[in-house]
Design an enzyme around this catalytic site. Structure first.
Site, PDB file in Angstrom:
ATOM      1  N   CYS A 275      -5.491  14.136  -3.178  1.00 59.91           N
ATOM      2  CA  CYS A 275      -5.472  13.509  -4.646  1.00 59.91           C
ATOM      3  C   CYS A 275      -4.665  13.933  -5.614  1.00 59.91           C
ATOM      4  O   CYS A 275      -4.224  13.226  -6.420  1.00 59.91           O
ATOM      5  CB  CYS A 275      -6.853  13.281  -4.979  1.00 59.91           C
ATOM      6  SG  CYS A 275      -7.814  14.833  -5.323  1.00 59.91           S
TER       7      CYS A 275
ATOM      8  N   ASN B 109      -6.517   5.573  -9.999  1.00 58.40           N
ATOM      9  CA  ASN B 109      -7.446   6.178  -8.969  1.00 58.40           C
ATOM     10  C   ASN B 109      -6.772   6.038  -7.556  1.00 58.40           C
ATOM     11  O   ASN B 109      -6.986   4.773  -7.227  1.00 58.40           O
ATOM     12  CB  ASN B 109      -9.040   6.097  -9.466  1.00 58.40           C
ATOM     13  CG  ASN B 109      -9.627   7.170  -8.484  1.00 58.40           C
ATOM     14  OD1 ASN B 109      -9.466   7.766  -7.527  1.00 58.40           O
ATOM     15  ND2 ASN B 109     -10.982   7.268  -9.151  1.00 58.40           N
TER      16      ASN B 109
ATOM     17  N   HIS C   6     -11.617  16.070  -7.210  1.00 58.80           N
ATOM     18  CA  HIS C   6     -11.064  14.913  -7.294  1.00 58.80           C
ATOM     19  C   HIS C   6      -9.892  14.726  -8.721  1.00 58.80           C
ATOM     20  O   HIS C   6     -10.470  15.118  -9.766  1.00 58.80           O
ATOM     21  CB  HIS C   6     -11.554  13.622  -7.402  1.00 58.80           C
ATOM     22  CG  HIS C   6     -11.039  12.223  -6.925  1.00 58.80           C
ATOM     23  ND1 HIS C   6      -9.997  12.286  -5.889  1.00 58.80           N
ATOM     24  CD2 HIS C   6     -10.918  11.189  -7.604  1.00 58.80           C
ATOM     25  CE1 HIS C   6      -9.551  10.896  -6.075  1.00 58.80           C
ATOM     26  NE2 HIS C   6     -10.045  10.438  -7.178  1.00 58.80           N
TER      27      HIS C   6
END
Length: 305
Positions: free
Chosen positions: A14, A134, A119
């Protein structure tokens, strides 16, 4: 929306997705981020060696794993900061008292990166509109100017560290297109796991057909961590939206979901009941120290990717 670059979650990368979604292109790969992390590790080793390579501190340091990356795809805030430095960009802690005292309206910024546990994700302005990029979402999520401040405040309340991006972002197609037109979003994107679950439940689809090539377990972990910060039970989610509307003093007329929620809130909650339930809600929220989103090598802890 098609012009917006949106890199979806792959394994535990991520941090890479966050950077590429911010810059709107495939600018960084795991190999390039690993190279930056290794350079940071070497700089730390040289500094530690200045005190003597025979010291207990140096030996302990050398026995610890890297504080800037690991095999799962984790990269520290230092790696992200150095990667952005290649483009002349810097990050400022939005949560800090110094920044908050400036009382800058978030809509006047260009982008934010947000971090919670395992994250990282990007919120960026393209043209005249804001988008949640996202990597755990199936696509970009449109955020109205009215809702942006509330969205960031909600993330802070849930424990996210938020960083402001300063400097000139590279030119991109989406920014050029959205300068001359605005987009509307009739349906908010789902989390990747929700989309897969729906496809599995449809006739003619098997679980094997919708799993991501060998990354099922890592994806499940990322989704679980995301849900810790992004999802609540239905009743609490309705209450949160009602709270946001009460704090805002009304809904954003451009947001269909806000209009629906406003109607439902007015029908079911009196002002006194809303104040009482809002206080109970905030009283049970955990506090979170956002002074560091990176991992110290000798701490034995692991922050976000």
């Amino acid at each position: 929306m098609e012009s917006i670059f949106h890199e979806k979650q792959e394994g535990s990368l991520c941090a890479q997705h966050c950077l590429n979604n911010l810059l709107q292109g495939e600018y960084f790969s795991p190999v390039e981020l690993s190279s930056i992390a290794q350079q940071l590790d070497e700089e730390e080793r040289v500094r530690m060696a200045e005190g003597g390579v025979q010291t207990e501190e140096y030996r302990t340091f050398m026995q610890q794993p890297s504080g800037n990356m690991d095999d799962s795809g984790f990269f520290s805030i230092q790696v992200i900061s150095n990667a952005l430095g290649v483009w002349g960009l810097e990050i400022i802690l939005f949560n800090s008292r110094e920044y908050q005292q400036l009382q800058i309206n978030p809509i006047h910024e260009k982008a934010f990166i947000c971090n919670y546990k395992e994250h990282w994700f990007t919120v960026r302005k393209l043209g005249q509109q804001w988008f949640n990029l996202n990597s755990l979402l199936t696509g970009p999520e449109l955020i109205s100017d009215t809702y942006l401040a509330l969205f960031l405040a909600q993330l802070q309340q849930e424990g996210y560290c938020i960083f402001v991006i300063r400097g000139s972002l590279p030119e991109c197609e989406a920014d050029q297109i959205l300068r001359i037109m605005r987009v509307e979003q009739q349906q908010r994107p789902k989390l990747i796991g929700e989309d897969e679950a729906q496809r599995v439940s449809e006739p003619g689809h098997t679980t094997e057909e919708v799993l991501l090539d060998g990354d099922e377990e890592e994806l499940r972990k990322a989704l679980a961590l995301s849900r810790q910060g992004m999802q609540v039970e239905d009743e609490e989610a309705d209450l949160r939206r009602a709270i946001q509307l009460s704090m805002q003093g009304g809904s954003d007329p451009r947001s269909p979901s806000a209009a629906v929620t406003a109607g439902r809130s007015e029908e079911t909650l009196t002002a006194e009941e809303l104040r009482r339930r809002r206080q109970v809600y905030f009283d049970r929220q955990p506090t979170h120290d956002c002074s560091s989103a990176g991992r110290e090598k000798d701490s034995g802890t692991k922050p976000s990717q």
